[in-house]
Design a protein around this motif. Structure first.
Motif, mmCIF file in Angstrom:
data_model
loop_
_atom_site.group_PDB
_atom_site.id
_atom_site.type_symbol
_atom_site.label_atom_id
_atom_site.label_comp_id
_atom_site.label_asym_id
_atom_site.label_seq_id
_atom_site.Cartn_x
_atom_site.Cartn_y
_atom_site.Cartn_z
ATOM 1 N N ALA B 18 0.843 -1.206 0.000
ATOM 2 C CA ALA B 18 0.000 0.000 0.000
ATOM 3 C C ALA B 18 0.875 1.251 0.000
ATOM 4 C CB ALA B 18 -0.918 0.013 1.218
ATOM 5 N N PHE B 19 1.980 1.164 0.724
ATOM 6 C CA PHE B 19 2.886 2.302 0.794
ATOM 7 C C PHE B 19 3.432 2.658 -0.588
ATOM 8 C CE2 PHE B 19 7.263 3.851 1.118
ATOM 9 C CZ PHE B 19 7.048 5.013 1.830
ATOM 10 N N LEU B 20 3.909 1.622 -1.288
ATOM 11 C CA LEU B 20 4.515 1.887 -2.588
ATOM 12 C C LEU B 20 3.480 2.298 -3.617
ATOM 13 C CD1 LEU B 20 7.086 -1.063 -2.713
ATOM 14 C CD2 LEU B 20 7.557 1.368 -2.312
ATOM 15 N N ILE B 164 7.789 16.521 2.596
ATOM 16 C CA ILE B 164 7.646 15.642 3.759
ATOM 17 C C ILE B 164 6.294 15.890 4.438
ATOM 18 C CG2 ILE B 164 8.587 15.132 6.054
ATOM 19 C CD1 ILE B 164 11.385 15.666 4.814
ATOM 20 N N ALA B 165 5.878 17.146 4.481
ATOM 21 C CA ALA B 165 4.567 17.464 5.054
ATOM 22 C C ALA B 165 3.464 16.800 4.230
ATOM 23 C CB ALA B 165 4.359 18.978 5.090
ATOM 24 N N MET B 166 3.632 16.821 2.928
ATOM 25 C CA MET B 166 2.644 16.185 2.048
ATOM 26 C C MET B 166 2.578 14.680 2.325
ATOM 27 S SD MET B 166 2.592 15.948 -2.096
ATOM 28 C CE MET B 166 2.869 17.653 -2.364
ATOM 29 N N PHE B 167 3.755 14.111 2.462
ATOM 30 C CA PHE B 167 3.880 12.692 2.771
ATOM 31 C C PHE B 167 3.084 12.341 4.024
ATOM 32 C CE2 PHE B 167 6.796 9.418 4.703
ATOM 33 C CZ PHE B 167 6.505 8.417 3.798
ATOM 34 N N LYS B 168 3.221 13.186 5.035
ATOM 35 C CA LYS B 168 2.520 12.916 6.292
ATOM 36 C C LYS B 168 1.021 13.192 6.200
ATOM 37 C CE LYS B 168 5.219 15.380 8.965
ATOM 38 N NZ LYS B 168 5.648 15.951 10.251
ATOM 39 N N ASP B 169 0.623 13.910 5.168
ATOM 40 C CA ASP B 169 -0.806 14.199 4.965
ATOM 41 C C ASP B 169 -1.507 13.113 4.159
ATOM 42 O OD1 ASP B 169 -1.104 16.431 6.440
ATOM 43 O OD2 ASP B 169 -1.214 17.843 4.762
ATOM 44 N N THR B 170 -0.740 12.174 3.605
ATOM 45 C CA THR B 170 -1.375 11.171 2.735
ATOM 46 C C THR B 170 -2.511 10.385 3.399
ATOM 47 O OG1 THR B 170 0.506 9.733 3.203
ATOM 48 C CG2 THR B 170 0.468 10.824 1.040
ATOM 49 N N PRO B 171 -2.512 10.180 4.738
ATOM 50 C CA PRO B 171 -3.666 9.483 5.336
ATOM 51 C C PRO B 171 -5.004 10.176 5.055
ATOM 52 C CG PRO B 171 -1.864 9.483 6.893
ATOM 53 C CD PRO B 171 -1.430 10.342 5.734
ATOM 54 N N PHE B 172 -4.962 11.469 4.719
ATOM 55 C CA PHE B 172 -6.218 12.149 4.359
ATOM 56 C C PHE B 172 -6.884 11.512 3.150
ATOM 57 C CE2 PHE B 172 -4.668 16.192 6.516
ATOM 58 C CZ PHE B 172 -5.560 16.068 7.570
ATOM 59 N N LEU B 173 -6.119 10.722 2.410
ATOM 60 C CA LEU B 173 -6.708 10.048 1.245
ATOM 61 C C LEU B 173 -7.852 9.117 1.649
ATOM 62 C CD1 LEU B 173 -3.452 9.249 -0.726
ATOM 63 C CD2 LEU B 173 -5.295 10.736 -1.521
ATOM 64 N N ILE B 174 -7.887 8.768 2.956
ATOM 65 C CA ILE B 174 -9.003 7.962 3.478
ATOM 66 C C ILE B 174 -10.346 8.584 3.089
ATOM 67 C CG2 ILE B 174 -10.189 7.241 5.604
ATOM 68 C CD1 ILE B 174 -7.420 7.021 6.911
ATOM 69 N N VAL B 175 -10.428 9.894 3.148
ATOM 70 C CA VAL B 175 -11.737 10.526 2.938
ATOM 71 C C VAL B 175 -12.264 10.281 1.531
ATOM 72 C CG1 VAL B 175 -11.304 12.287 4.697
ATOM 73 C CG2 VAL B 175 -10.940 12.841 2.257
ATOM 74 N N ILE B 176 -11.363 9.994 0.586
ATOM 75 C CA ILE B 176 -11.885 9.659 -0.739
ATOM 76 C C ILE B 176 -11.673 8.166 -1.033
ATOM 77 C CG2 ILE B 176 -11.764 11.989 -1.728
ATOM 78 C CD1 ILE B 176 -9.142 11.084 -3.136
ATOM 79 N N THR B 177 -11.579 7.381 0.062
ATOM 80 C CA THR B 177 -11.542 5.913 -0.011
ATOM 81 C C THR B 177 -10.377 5.354 -0.801
ATOM 82 O OG1 THR B 177 -12.906 5.611 -2.007
ATOM 83 C CG2 THR B 177 -14.080 5.892 0.097
ATOM 84 N N VAL B 178 -9.302 6.107 -0.913
ATOM 85 C CA VAL B 178 -8.112 5.544 -1.561
ATOM 86 C C VAL B 178 -7.350 4.740 -0.510
ATOM 87 C CG1 VAL B 178 -5.888 6.076 -2.629
ATOM 88 C CG2 VAL B 178 -7.930 7.372 -3.264
ATOM 89 N N PRO B 179 -7.048 3.465 -0.789
ATOM 90 C CA PRO B 179 -6.443 2.610 0.222
ATOM 91 C C PRO B 179 -4.961 2.894 0.421
ATOM 92 C CG PRO B 179 -6.663 1.406 -1.815
ATOM 93 C CD PRO B 179 -7.250 2.753 -2.073
ATOM 94 N N GLU B 180 -4.665 4.017 1.038
ATOM 95 C CA GLU B 180 -3.243 4.269 1.327
ATOM 96 C C GLU B 180 -2.866 3.478 2.571
ATOM 97 O OE1 GLU B 180 -2.485 6.374 4.233
ATOM 98 O OE2 GLU B 180 -4.569 5.717 4.421
ATOM 99 N N MET B 181 -1.631 3.632 2.998
ATOM 100 C CA MET B 181 -1.092 2.700 3.983
ATOM 101 C C MET B 181 -1.830 2.717 5.322
ATOM 102 S SD MET B 181 2.817 2.240 5.205
ATOM 103 C CE MET B 181 2.917 3.884 5.826
ATOM 104 N N VAL B 182 -2.220 3.863 5.798
ATOM 105 C CA VAL B 182 -2.827 3.915 7.123
ATOM 106 C C VAL B 182 -4.217 3.279 7.129
ATOM 107 C CG1 VAL B 182 -3.651 5.423 8.969
ATOM 108 C CG2 VAL B 182 -1.466 5.889 7.860
#
Ligand SMILES: Nc1ncnc2c1ncn2[C@@H]1O[C@H](COP(=O)(O)OP(=O)(O)O)[C@@H](O)[C@H]1O
Ligand SMILES: [Mg+2]
Lengths: 270, 226
Positions: B18-20, B164-182
């Motif tokens: 999921a990370f990659l 790096i800040a963007m990287f740490k914001d990627t969990p926000f992708l949850i709101v549009i149901t994209v299965p990112e790592m978190v």
């Protein structure tokens, strides 16, 4: 004087005779501060004119207007008979298009007190940048020319160095080579040794003496180096509060100034 | 409660995938978009005439001052509005939403990077512009050869921080149901009830990626100094 030499304002194209530079009724204000008012003078082809005068008298402003680094508030500047930034159309004063301005500006070069070399480029790149990208020279040609110029200013072995690795005097000599690489008809020198340690001034002035001797570039020089001014200039203009208060050959100006303000000024600097 | 190394070990594979596939992809492509657009905005702010320049500044402020999750949801609404994905042909919804995430992250962070560029451009001494004028360098060439290289050097560390800040914001992708790592970690943890282990692994993966990046940025910064 200026009115006699003012060119036909409609006459386009560089004329082969007539003055190199004409300042006609030049006015410059910064906000409400009037720095130059109704200034008139002209400079002949190949003539070297030194501007002297107390700090704040408008010398730098004149050079910067010629280099189009400042906007002319009123009046006209002509180079080879062609208007530089503003032209007369009948009774109207119109601003020229930037393409027109840059065509004429190309004949003018300037060396600054603070050198203003590009720190992200090598010495060689500083010199070849404009010949390649403005004059359309080939890289090889520009390089060869730049090395010749570096040789003239005694820095051929520093071509690959970066400006920050050079002393102030060396940087200024590179800046002179950079300006000369554009083969200017007019060279503007604004206190080019003022930022240098005293022991570095001599080399820079020597380079400029050579340029004066070996070329017919028209020069406008602002300097406090009175011996240098006397050696290289044909004419000296004394400025006070934006006005030319005295004009003479260097011999006369530095030995027998007429105006009281000039005498005071020269006493203070000599 | 006991830490189960086995559960942690088992989470590594899917989390890394999921990370990659999402987190890293969104960060890298988003950063590239943000860095390119940010530069365009910063140049635009200086080169545009007054009114268009002011409009651009206003738009950038609006984007910068509204929350990223809201922008993601807004983007998803727009995409959904466009006829339930059908306009986008055969693209899978998840893939499409990942692209959307990349674009929204890129635009959002471009407004921050524009500010960094602006500071970098303003830090360049006036004499550099004047020397370029005295050499009759055209405006475009002045930007390309003189201003941008110097501004970039001043700006790069801060661009790295935004990445790096963007990287740490990627969990926000949850709101549009994209299965990112978190969100993957949450799913895996939910299935095995080994939340601590999976989240710990997710955290470590984040750290393992962002720490070297930060070190690399610092090295690069030193190398760029003249
Ligand atoms: N960018 C500027 N903004 C406002 N005032 C200026 C600016 N440049 C020069 N001046 C003013 O114009 C006057 C002439 O300055 P300058 O041409 O630099 O004189 P000089 O070179 O003879 O010392 C001074 O009063 C100075 O304060
Ligand atoms: Mg001055």
């Amino acid at each position: 004087m200026p009115t006699e030499t003012a060119p036909d304002p409609t006459g386009a194209g560089s004329s082969e005779t007539g003055p190199r530079i004409v300042m006609e009724n030049v006015r410059k204000q910064f906000g409400k501060n009037v720095v130059l008012d109704d200034l008139n003078f002209s400079v002949d082809r190949g003539e070297r004119v030194t501007l002297i005068g107390p700090s704040g008298s408008g010398k730098t402003t004149i050079l910067r207007l010629l280099m189009t680094l400042e906007e002319l508030t009123g009046g006209y500047i002509y180079v080879d008979g062609e208007p530089l930034t503003h032209a007369k159309r009948g009774e109207r004063r119109v601003k020229l298009r930037s393409g027109e301005v840059s065509r004429i500006r190309r004949r003018i070069g300037m060396v600054f007190q603070q050198f203003n070399l590009f720190p992200n480029m090598s010495v060689l790149e500083n010199i070849t940048e404009a010949p390649i990208h403005v004059l359309g020279r080939s890289k090889d040609q520009a390089r060869a020319d730049a090395l010749d110029l570096l040789d003239q200013v005694g820095l051929k072995d520093r071509a690959q160095a970066h400006p920050t690795q050079l002393s102030g005097g060396q940087q200024q000599r590179v800046a002179i080579a950079r300006a000369l690489a554009m083969e200017p008809e007019i060279l503007l020198l604004d206190e080019v040794t003022s930022a240098l340690d005293p022991e570095l001034v001599g080399d820079v002035l020597q380079v400029l003496r050579d340029v004066a001797r070996n070329t017919d570039i028209t020069m406008l020089i602002v300097t406090h180096e009175m011996q240098f001014a006397q050696d290289v200039s044909h004419r000296v203009l004394m400025f006070d509060q934006g006005h030319i208060i005295e004009e003479a050959s260097p011999q006369v100006m530095f030995t027998a100034p007429q105006h009281e303000r000039t005498q005071q000024f020269l006493q203070a600097v000599l | 409660m006991e830490f189960d190394p086995n559960a942690a070990f088992e989470a590594v594979g899917p989390l890394l995938a999921a990370f990659l596939q999402v987190t890293l992809l969104v960060t890298v492509l988003g950063s590239i978009i943000a860095a390119a657009l940010g530069l365009v905005w910063a140049i635009g702010r200086r080169e545009l005439p007054r009114i268009p320049g002011a409009i651009l500044a206003w738009i950038l402020d609006v984007v910068r001052m509204t929350p990223l999750p809201l922008q993601l949801l807004f983007g998803m609404a727009v995409v959904t509005e466009l006829d339930g994905f059908r306009r986008f042909g055969d693209i899978e919804p998840t893939t499409l939403l990942t692209y959307l995430g990349i674009v929204v992250f890129g635009i959002h962070y471009s407004t921050y990077m524009a500010e960094s560029y602006r500071a970098g451009i303003e830090s360049i001494r006036q004499g550099q512009w004047e020397a370029a004028t005295a050499l009759s360098l055209p405006r475009r060439r002045t930007w390309r050869a003189v201003i941008i290289p110097q501004a970039l050097r001043a700006t790069l560390p801060s661009l790295g921080n935004w990445a790096i800040a963007m990287f740490k914001d990627t969990p926000f992708l949850i709101v549009i149901t994209v299965p990112e790592m978190v969100s993957e970690a949450e799913r895996i943890g939910g299935a095995s009830f080994k939340y601590t282990e999976t989240f710990a692994v997710a955290g470590l993966i984040f750290l393992a990626a962002s720490y070297p990046t930060a070190v690399l940025m610092r090295k690069l910064e030193k190398k760029l100094a003249y």
